[in-house]
Design an enzyme around this catalytic site. Structure first.
Site, PDB file in Angstrom:
ATOM      1  N   ASP A 164      15.557  57.400  24.529  1.00 46.32           N
ATOM      2  CA  ASP A 164      16.215  57.063  25.789  1.00 46.32           C
ATOM      3  C   ASP A 164      17.713  56.916  25.514  1.00 46.32           C
ATOM      4  OD1 ASP A 164      17.248  55.482  28.059  1.00 46.32           O
ATOM      5  OD2 ASP A 164      15.144  55.174  28.576  1.00 46.32           O
ATOM      6  N   GLN A 185      11.277  53.921  39.426  1.00 45.47           N
ATOM      7  CA  GLN A 185      11.489  55.244  38.842  1.00 45.47           C
ATOM      8  C   GLN A 185      12.889  55.728  39.215  1.00 45.47           C
ATOM      9  OE1 GLN A 185       8.733  58.277  40.170  1.00 45.47           O
ATOM     10  NE2 GLN A 185       9.265  59.653  38.498  1.00 45.47           N
ATOM     11  N   ASN A 195       7.024  54.105  35.476  1.00 42.99           N
ATOM     12  CA  ASN A 195       7.471  53.713  36.804  1.00 42.99           C
ATOM     13  C   ASN A 195       7.172  54.901  37.716  1.00 42.99           C
ATOM     14  OD1 ASN A 195       8.599  51.257  35.822  1.00 42.99           O
ATOM     15  ND2 ASN A 195      10.412  52.355  35.171  1.00 42.99           N
ATOM     16  N   HIS A 219       7.725  60.244  33.401  1.00 49.64           N
ATOM     17  CA  HIS A 219       8.100  59.923  32.024  1.00 49.64           C
ATOM     18  C   HIS A 219       7.453  58.610  31.608  1.00 49.64           C
ATOM     19  CE1 HIS A 219      11.325  58.391  34.661  1.00 49.64           C
ATOM     20  NE2 HIS A 219      11.607  57.481  33.750  1.00 49.64           N
ATOM     21  N   HIS A 273       7.545  55.497  29.143  1.00 45.65           N
ATOM     22  CA  HIS A 273       8.421  54.715  28.277  1.00 45.65           C
ATOM     23  C   HIS A 273       7.595  54.132  27.138  1.00 45.65           C
ATOM     24  CE1 HIS A 273      12.004  54.287  30.959  1.00 45.65           C
ATOM     25  NE2 HIS A 273      11.092  54.526  31.901  1.00 45.65           N
TER      26      HIS A 273
END
Length: 139
Positions: free
Chosen positions: A31, A94, A87, A100, A102
């Site tokens: 990230d 989101q 999310n 995606h 995490h």
């Protein structure tokens, strides 16, 4: 691919990323704004905005990468655990409209919170309400 999706641009190579794992259908990278050292995003290479947009095979491939990487990430950064989450939708937080996952390494006394903390105030549901929701979901 979506022309205005930052993750699709990463998949296309138009935006650089610190890739940690790649298959034909899944990409994992650090990230750019991490919540912890080793915070990794795992995405399908094909554009899908919501979890429900993934077909069964792609969802399986995505989570196979998550299950492979999570212990490796924890070990690499010396984490005591990890939060793994999605999310799904703007109301859920989101920020990038591309599925995606995490993987956020966690450390004793890091000041973070469990996933339960994102839900806000707990509703006071009766047994009848819980039964009705369970029945509706199970369809």
């Amino acid at each position: 691919m979506s022309a205005d999706c930052v993750f699709c641009s990463i998949v296309d190579g138009d935006i650089p990323a610190r890739t940690v794992h790649e298959t034909d259908s899944v990409l994992a990278f650090l990230d750019a704004n991490p919540l912890a050292r080793g915070h990794t995003l795992v995405i399908p290479k094909s554009h899908a905005q919501h979890v429900g947009d993934l077909d069964d095979d792609l969802a399986s491939e995505l989570f196979a990468v998550v299950t492979e990487l999570t212990p490796r990430i924890e070990s690499t950064v010396g984490a005591d655990g990890a939060n793994v989450g999605i999310n799904d939708g703007e109301a859920a937080g989101q920020e990038v409209p591309h599925v995606h996952v995490h993987v956020i390494p966690r450390f004793e006394d890091d000041g973070g919170a469990p996933l339960h903390a994102v839900g806000g105030e707990r509703p006071d549901l009766s047994d009848d309400e819980l039964d009705a929701v369970a029945e509706a979901i199970s369809g």
